[in-house]
Design an enzyme around this catalytic site. Structure first.
Site, PDB file in Angstrom:
ATOM      1  N   SER A 149      74.589 -18.053  67.118  1.00  0.00           N
ATOM      2  CA  SER A 149      73.125 -17.881  66.789  1.00  0.00           C
ATOM      3  C   SER A 149      72.912 -16.758  65.892  1.00  0.00           C
ATOM      4  CB  SER A 149      72.567 -17.936  68.156  1.00  0.00           C
ATOM      5  OG  SER A 149      71.103 -17.716  68.187  1.00  0.00           O
ATOM      6  N   LYS A 175      74.070 -21.691  64.250  1.00  0.00           N
ATOM      7  CA  LYS A 175      72.599 -22.119  64.473  1.00  0.00           C
ATOM      8  C   LYS A 175      71.971 -20.755  63.798  1.00  0.00           C
ATOM      9  CE  LYS A 175      69.940 -20.735  68.765  1.00  0.00           C
ATOM     10  NZ  LYS A 175      69.963 -21.150  69.974  1.00  0.00           N
ATOM     11  N   LYS A 177      68.294 -18.878  63.284  1.00  0.00           N
ATOM     12  CA  LYS A 177      66.896 -18.642  63.553  1.00  0.00           C
ATOM     13  C   LYS A 177      65.766 -18.964  62.633  1.00  0.00           C
ATOM     14  CE  LYS A 177      67.291 -17.346  68.068  1.00  0.00           C
ATOM     15  NZ  LYS A 177      66.889 -18.193  69.279  1.00  0.00           N
ATOM     16  N   ASP A 202      66.768 -22.896  65.253  1.00  0.00           N
ATOM     17  CA  ASP A 202      66.017 -22.704  66.404  1.00  0.00           C
ATOM     18  C   ASP A 202      64.837 -21.986  65.906  1.00  0.00           C
ATOM     19  OD1 ASP A 202      65.231 -22.180  68.976  1.00  0.00           O
ATOM     20  OD2 ASP A 202      66.966 -20.828  69.625  1.00  0.00           O
ATOM     21  N   GLU A 227      65.798 -26.890  67.185  1.00  0.00           N
ATOM     22  CA  GLU A 227      65.706 -26.501  68.723  1.00  0.00           C
ATOM     23  C   GLU A 227      64.206 -25.896  68.921  1.00  0.00           C
ATOM     24  OE1 GLU A 227      68.729 -23.808  69.884  1.00  0.00           O
ATOM     25  OE2 GLU A 227      67.858 -23.285  71.834  1.00  0.00           O
ATOM     26  N   ASP A 252      64.773 -26.341  74.579  1.00  0.00           N
ATOM     27  CA  ASP A 252      65.409 -25.171  75.130  1.00  0.00           C
ATOM     28  C   ASP A 252      64.329 -24.630  76.177  1.00  0.00           C
ATOM     29  OD1 ASP A 252      66.042 -22.486  76.235  1.00  0.00           O
ATOM     30  OD2 ASP A 252      66.530 -21.809  73.948  1.00  0.00           O
ATOM     31  N   LYS A 276      70.645 -23.607  79.587  1.00  0.00           N
ATOM     32  CA  LYS A 276      70.942 -22.393  79.929  1.00  0.00           C
ATOM     33  C   LYS A 276      71.136 -22.171  81.567  1.00  0.00           C
ATOM     34  CE  LYS A 276      68.986 -20.113  76.022  1.00  0.00           C
ATOM     35  NZ  LYS A 276      67.846 -19.327  75.420  1.00  0.00           N
ATOM     36  N   GLY A 304      72.746 -19.716  75.362  1.00  0.00           N
ATOM     37  CA  GLY A 304      73.011 -18.226  75.980  1.00  0.00           C
ATOM     38  C   GLY A 304      71.810 -17.437  75.824  1.00  0.00           C
TER      39      GLY A 304
HETATM   40  O1  OSB Z   1      66.419 -19.356  71.964  1.00  0.00           O
HETATM   41  O2  OSB Z   1      68.665 -19.840  72.529  1.00  0.00           O
HETATM   42  C1  OSB Z   1      67.687 -18.831  72.155  1.00  0.00           C
HETATM   43  C2  OSB Z   1      69.009 -15.466  72.861  1.00  0.00           C
HETATM   44  C3  OSB Z   1      68.063 -14.725  73.647  1.00  0.00           C
HETATM   45  C4  OSB Z   1      67.018 -15.568  74.040  1.00  0.00           C
HETATM   46  C5  OSB Z   1      66.806 -16.960  73.531  1.00  0.00           C
HETATM   47  C6  OSB Z   1      67.827 -17.321  72.579  1.00  0.00           C
HETATM   48  C7  OSB Z   1      68.814 -16.444  72.308  1.00  0.00           C
HETATM   49  C8  OSB Z   1      69.840 -16.931  71.459  1.00  0.00           C
HETATM   50  C9  OSB Z   1      71.110 -16.362  71.493  1.00  0.00           C
HETATM   51  O3  OSB Z   1      69.746 -18.090  70.543  1.00  0.00           O
HETATM   52  C10 OSB Z   1      72.353 -17.114  72.345  1.00  0.00           C
HETATM   53  C11 OSB Z   1      73.474 -16.340  72.759  1.00  0.00           C
HETATM   54  O4  OSB Z   1      74.162 -15.799  71.405  1.00  0.00           O
HETATM   55  O5  OSB Z   1      73.626 -15.874  73.669  1.00  0.00           O
HETATM   56 MG    MG Z   2      66.637 -21.457  71.635  1.00  0.00          MG
END
Ligand code: OSB
Ligand code: MG
Length: 382
Positions: A149, A175, A177, A202, A227, A252, A276, A304
């Site tokens: 991510s 992924k 953001k 995302d 996402e 999510d 999650k 995660g």
């Molecule tokens: O939206 O998936 C998410 C991390 C913290 C809070 C929300 C998200 C995330 C990530 C990172 O996208 C996921 C990871 O690398 O653990």
């Molecule tokens: Mg997410």
């Protein structure tokens, strides 16, 4: 026990162990680089860890909540309160995990708090039996695909550099953001440079239905999924948006339980679910959602919360379940931390896969020196 039972039904019958001591330890680990999203930029992982001691065995679990309510309403503070004042008093030896879950059901919400205890007790059970957690979950070992991510970056050049590094590492999907104003152009830049990679975005709920035309532009880039484009609280509006888009939507934030997943699927609100384990209340509900969604043809992956090595290991064990049919957000430890609190760290093999840490329980060891170095709070609950 009857072999015909589903893995989750078998788990429900496992006994909960006796707890001699239980401690909450908060650690604050600096990130290698700030992690930017549409909702916040995190510079540290502040994690609420749980140490469970039983008959000479010590196991650890991690509450995935952040100290702030910017991604999710639960925080390390609310989790501490709910664990201490409401959940822990419900934990008694002699209960089965099914009975424990039923008791926890009396407390509304607070899945991240519940997951920390349930997962800890499952890890304890596996450790007592001398088996890896995935075996207790009823799953054979397999290599776990990796996924990264990538947070919001200050410039397209920085984003491209991060993607390039991930491609070199053979991450199975990437992924990125996005947020309003850092979306279509950024995705186009990545797609033009890397036409063949498995790519997704995302938005962490940054858009509304008024942005439908903008989101439709993302259909041009052959994304695996978008996402959580709309509100963290919504399912219905996502179902309206999904009808307008060719690209699959993934939920999510909106999914807290099997019932939420069933509603989302029935409404056609998504074609993929990010599970999650903390957000849905633990490993057992995760497995139920994964089974239900995969049986109905949805994509399923493990999300995660940029966990320390404890939560990261839990996510790895969970993904041995074949219902997790897409690479998740499980990346190398070094993406987030120079110094984690466990050994071994997560590393990718030359093909980008992650192997399951060996040994009983989650298979990683907490390093006492590291724990002491990064701990900011400790409290014995029992
Ligand atoms: O939206 O998936 C998410 C991390 C913290 C809070 C929300 C998200 C995330 C990530 C990172 O996208 C996921 C990871 O690398 O653990
Ligand atoms: Mg997410």
């Amino acid at each position: 026990m009857e072999p015909s039972l589903s893995p989750t039904a078998r788990l429900e019958q496992e006994p909960v162990g006796r707890l001699d001591h239980i401690d909450l330890i908060t650690v604050k680990l600096p990130f290698v680089a700030p992690f930017g999203t549409s909702v916040y930029v995190w510079t540290h992982k502040e994690a609420l860890l749980m140490r469970l001691e039983s008959g000479g065995l010590i196991v650890w679990s991690e509450c995935v909540a952040d100290p702030d309510p910017f991604y999710f309403h639960e925080t390390t503070g609310t989790a501490r309160h709910i664990i201490k004042d409401f959940l822990l008093p419900l934990v008694e030896p002699g209960l089965t995990f099914g009975e424990l879950e039923a008791r926890f059901g009396h407390v509304r919400g607070h899945g991240m708090a519940k997951a920390a205890i349930e997962n800890g007790l499952l890890i304890l059970r596996a450790t007592e039996k001398g088996i890896p957690l995935h075996e207790l979950l009823g799953r054979p070992a397999r290599k776990i695909p990796s996924g990264l991510s990538i947070g919001l970056k200050d410039s397209p050049a920085e984003l491209l550099a991060a993607v390039e590094k991930a491609v070199a590492k053979k991450y199975h999907r990437i992924k990125m953001k996005i947020k309003k104003g850092q979306d279509v152009d950024r995705v186009r830049a990545v797609r033009e440079r890397f036409p063949d990679i498995k790519l997704m975005v995302d938005a962490n709920g940054d858009y509304s239905l008024a942005d439908t035309e903008r989101l439709k532009q993302l259909d041009a880039f052959d994304l695996m999924m978008i996402e959580q484009p709309l509100s963290y609280h919504d399912i219905y509006q996502h179902s309206l948006l999904q009808k307008e888009l060719r690209t699959a939507l993934c939920l999510d934030e909106s999914i807290h339980s099997l019932d939420d997943a069933a509603a989302a699927i029935a409404l056609g609100a998504c074609r993929v679910i990010n599970i999650k384990q903390g957000r849905v209340g633990g490993l057992m509900e995760s497995m139920r959602i994964a089974r239900y969604a995969a049986d109905r043809g949805l994509g399923v992956w493990s999300g995660g919360m940029d966990e320390t090595g404890i939560g990261r290991a839990v996510n790895i064990h969970l993904q041995t379940a074949e219902e997790f049919n897409l690479p998740g957000d499980t990346s190398e430890t070094s993406i987030y931390f120079n110094e984690d609190i466990v050994e071994p760290g997560v590393v990718l093999d030359p093909e980008g896969y992650i192997s399951i840490p060996g040994g009983a329980g989650i298979g990683v060891k907490v390093l006492p020196d590291r724990l002491m170095k990064w701990a900011i709070h400790m409290e014995r609950l029992r």
